[in-house]
Design an enzyme around this catalytic site. Structure first.
Site, PDB file in Angstrom:
ATOM      1  N   LEU A  30      42.304  23.387  65.588  1.00 57.64           N
ATOM      2  CA  LEU A  30      41.634  24.257  64.618  1.00 57.64           C
ATOM      3  C   LEU A  30      42.095  25.701  64.713  1.00 57.64           C
ATOM      4  O   LEU A  30      42.259  26.242  65.805  1.00 57.64           O
ATOM      5  CB  LEU A  30      40.120  24.175  64.826  1.00 57.64           C
ATOM      6  CG  LEU A  30      39.529  22.759  64.749  1.00 57.64           C
ATOM      7  CD1 LEU A  30      38.026  22.805  64.993  1.00 57.64           C
ATOM      8  CD2 LEU A  30      39.840  22.099  63.410  1.00 57.64           C
ATOM      9  N   GLY A  88      40.400  23.045  51.902  1.00 56.47           N
ATOM     10  CA  GLY A  88      41.097  24.323  51.706  1.00 56.47           C
ATOM     11  C   GLY A  88      42.043  24.278  50.512  1.00 56.47           C
ATOM     12  O   GLY A  88      42.636  23.239  50.222  1.00 56.47           O
ATOM     13  N   GLN A  89      42.188  25.426  49.877  1.00 60.86           N
ATOM     14  CA  GLN A  89      43.122  25.525  48.743  1.00 60.86           C
ATOM     15  C   GLN A  89      44.569  25.349  49.188  1.00 60.86           C
ATOM     16  O   GLN A  89      45.439  24.996  48.407  1.00 60.86           O
ATOM     17  CB  GLN A  89      42.975  26.873  48.039  1.00 60.86           C
ATOM     18  CG  GLN A  89      43.783  26.916  46.739  1.00 60.86           C
ATOM     19  CD  GLN A  89      44.038  28.296  46.199  1.00 60.86           C
ATOM     20  OE1 GLN A  89      43.100  29.086  46.101  1.00 60.86           O
ATOM     21  NE2 GLN A  89      45.276  28.603  45.861  1.00 60.86           N
ATOM     22  N   ARG A 118      50.928  23.177  61.970  1.00 62.75           N
ATOM     23  CA  ARG A 118      52.376  22.999  62.154  1.00 62.75           C
ATOM     24  C   ARG A 118      53.087  24.323  62.448  1.00 62.75           C
ATOM     25  O   ARG A 118      54.234  24.309  62.893  1.00 62.75           O
ATOM     26  CB  ARG A 118      52.998  22.304  60.941  1.00 62.75           C
ATOM     27  CG  ARG A 118      52.551  20.848  60.825  1.00 62.75           C
ATOM     28  CD  ARG A 118      53.407  20.029  59.873  1.00 62.75           C
ATOM     29  NE  ARG A 118      53.090  18.606  59.977  1.00 62.75           N
ATOM     30  CZ  ARG A 118      52.262  17.942  59.164  1.00 62.75           C
ATOM     31  NH1 ARG A 118      51.673  18.582  58.165  1.00 62.75           N
ATOM     32  NH2 ARG A 118      52.031  16.657  59.346  1.00 62.75           N
ATOM     33  N   HIS A 166      40.649  26.539  59.238  1.00 64.21           N
ATOM     34  CA  HIS A 166      39.610  25.514  59.373  1.00 64.21           C
ATOM     35  C   HIS A 166      38.246  26.183  59.600  1.00 64.21           C
ATOM     36  O   HIS A 166      37.239  25.800  58.998  1.00 64.21           O
ATOM     37  CB  HIS A 166      39.871  24.621  60.592  1.00 64.21           C
ATOM     38  CG  HIS A 166      41.171  23.881  60.575  1.00 64.21           C
ATOM     39  ND1 HIS A 166      42.209  24.181  61.430  1.00 64.21           N
ATOM     40  CD2 HIS A 166      41.599  22.843  59.825  1.00 64.21           C
ATOM     41  CE1 HIS A 166      43.212  23.342  61.211  1.00 64.21           C
ATOM     42  NE2 HIS A 166      42.880  22.526  60.242  1.00 64.21           N
TER      43      HIS A 166
HETATM   44  P1  AMP Z   1      44.049  19.658  58.338  1.00 61.94           P
HETATM   45  O1  AMP Z   1      43.496  19.717  59.710  1.00 61.94           O
HETATM   46  O2  AMP Z   1      45.414  20.249  58.198  1.00 61.94           O
HETATM   47  O3  AMP Z   1      43.933  18.286  57.715  1.00 61.94           O
HETATM   48  O4  AMP Z   1      43.129  20.597  57.459  1.00 61.94           O
HETATM   49  C1  AMP Z   1      41.735  20.396  57.375  1.00 61.94           C
HETATM   50  C2  AMP Z   1      41.170  21.246  56.281  1.00 61.94           C
HETATM   51  O5  AMP Z   1      41.436  22.623  56.539  1.00 61.94           O
HETATM   52  C3  AMP Z   1      41.797  20.923  54.898  1.00 61.94           C
HETATM   53  O6  AMP Z   1      40.783  20.974  53.910  1.00 61.94           O
HETATM   54  C4  AMP Z   1      42.772  22.049  54.718  1.00 61.94           C
HETATM   55  O7  AMP Z   1      43.055  22.347  53.373  1.00 61.94           O
HETATM   56  C5  AMP Z   1      42.050  23.209  55.395  1.00 61.94           C
HETATM   57  N1  AMP Z   1      42.996  24.235  55.804  1.00 61.94           N
HETATM   58  C6  AMP Z   1      44.151  24.065  56.489  1.00 61.94           C
HETATM   59  N2  AMP Z   1      44.802  25.230  56.623  1.00 61.94           N
HETATM   60  C7  AMP Z   1      44.053  26.162  55.990  1.00 61.94           C
HETATM   61  C8  AMP Z   1      44.185  27.569  55.758  1.00 61.94           C
HETATM   62  N3  AMP Z   1      45.225  28.242  56.206  1.00 61.94           N
HETATM   63  N4  AMP Z   1      43.212  28.201  55.079  1.00 61.94           N
HETATM   64  C9  AMP Z   1      42.131  27.513  54.621  1.00 61.94           C
HETATM   65  N5  AMP Z   1      41.944  26.202  54.802  1.00 61.94           N
HETATM   66  C10 AMP Z   1      42.892  25.526  55.466  1.00 61.94           C
END
Ligand code: AMP
Length: 283
Positions: free
Chosen positions: A28, A139-140, A179, A32
């Site tokens: 996170l 997230g967008q 990443r 997140h």
């Molecule tokens: P992930 O762990 O990559 O599957 O992301 C989990 C959630 O966090 C998803 O809804 C993503 O779109 C959101 N998220 C990831 N990176 C960002 C960011 N930089 N800003 C806002 N939300 C994010």
């Protein structure tokens, strides 16, 4: 914060306040956590899931090496006063799961990552069915993902409302992503060119559309080609750079007001995505 590992224990989630489901793959960062903050500001019961979903990774992708940092994630969630953390057991979660097909998958990330969104929607649907939350937060940054979730909720008559959090960036503008950890500090700084170019594209598009001097599809083509070259000159390998109707991911037409500028590019072998929305209805 209460940690839940078994599906049967989800019944301890108190239903006095509306539930906010916040699915993640962990590791996170502030992006997140901004979703957790938003849910807390709305006085919801925040329930974060951490599950590195094998169904959404292709055979040559980074499922094995994807960063897993549970202890640190727990600490960060505690600091945000997150109410529940669900750490499902893979076998239990996947047992008898309904494998779903995602819409909008012939475009953008769906095109270059076959099956990715099927895997996402299959797992998100499982969480929705288990929790029946009043809200879910995405997230967008993963624009296509939130569009697919939105469509899924609507088509399947879920009462769950989708809240989309804005993209959180580092001080140079690089969208935060788990990443990014694969890159050095210098590489991250260079990778922030993605945001610089996205902003330039939006500015140019606004100006050109205001002038209305050229055909819209010609404008889009010229702009994309120009910026693909600029990216490649700076050491990026472009997967896609597209300017589309943000509502349906279709080709832009005259009169469209919500425009998505989306990019996926490899930098030093790391796949990075980002996007900006250009809302012409307010101009
Ligand atoms: P992930 O762990 O990559 O599957 O992301 C989990 C959630 O966090 C998803 O809804 C993503 O779109 C959101 N998220 C990831 N990176 C960002 C960011 N930089 N800003 C806002 N939300 C994010």
């Amino acid at each position: 914060m209460k940690i839940i590992k078994k599906i049967g224990d989800l019944k301890i989630v108190d239903k006095e306040r509306p539930i906010a489901l916040i699915p993640t793959m962990g590791n996170l960062h502030a992006g997140h956590l901004s979703l957790v903050k938003q849910s807390k500001n709305l006085k919801l019961t925040s329930l974060v899931t951490i599950f590195v979903n094998p169904l959404q990774f292709g055979p040559d992708e980074d499922f094995e090496t994807y960063p897993r940092t549970i202890a640190q994630d727990e600490e960060n969630l505690e600091k945000e006063n997150c109410d529940f953390l669900f750490l499902p057991d893979k076998t239990e979660l996947l047992k008898g799961i309904k494998n779903l097909k995602a819409p909008f998958s012939n475009f953008l990330c769906g095109k270059s990552r076959p099956g990715h969104f099927d895997g996402v929607i299959t797992i998100v649907n499982r969480f929705l069915e288990l929790l029946n939350p009043e809200f879910c937060f995405f997230g967008q940054k993963d624009f296509q993902q939130q569009l697919i979730i939105h469509d899924h909720l609507k088509k399947n008559n879920f009462s769950t409302k989708l809240i989309v959090g804005q993209t959180i960036r580092d001080s140079n503008g690089l969208a935060l992503s788990s990443r990014n950890n694969y890159l050095s500090e210098r590489e991250k700084k260079n990778a922030s060119l993605i945001y610089t170019y996205l902003k330039e594209i939006v500015d140019q598009l606004m100006q050109e559309l205001a002038k209305d001097s050229l055909n819209i599809s010609t404008n889009v083509l010229i702009t994309c080609e120009k910026y693909k070259n600029k990216f490649e000159e700076e050491g990026f390998k472009i997967d896609y750079l597209e300017i589309l109707n943000a509502k349906n991911l279709k080709k832009l037409k005259k009169g469209d007001t919500e425009i998505l500028v989306a990019v996926a590019a490899y930098y030093k072998g790391v796949r990075l995505i980002d996007n900006l929305i250009c809302d012409l209805s307010s101009s």
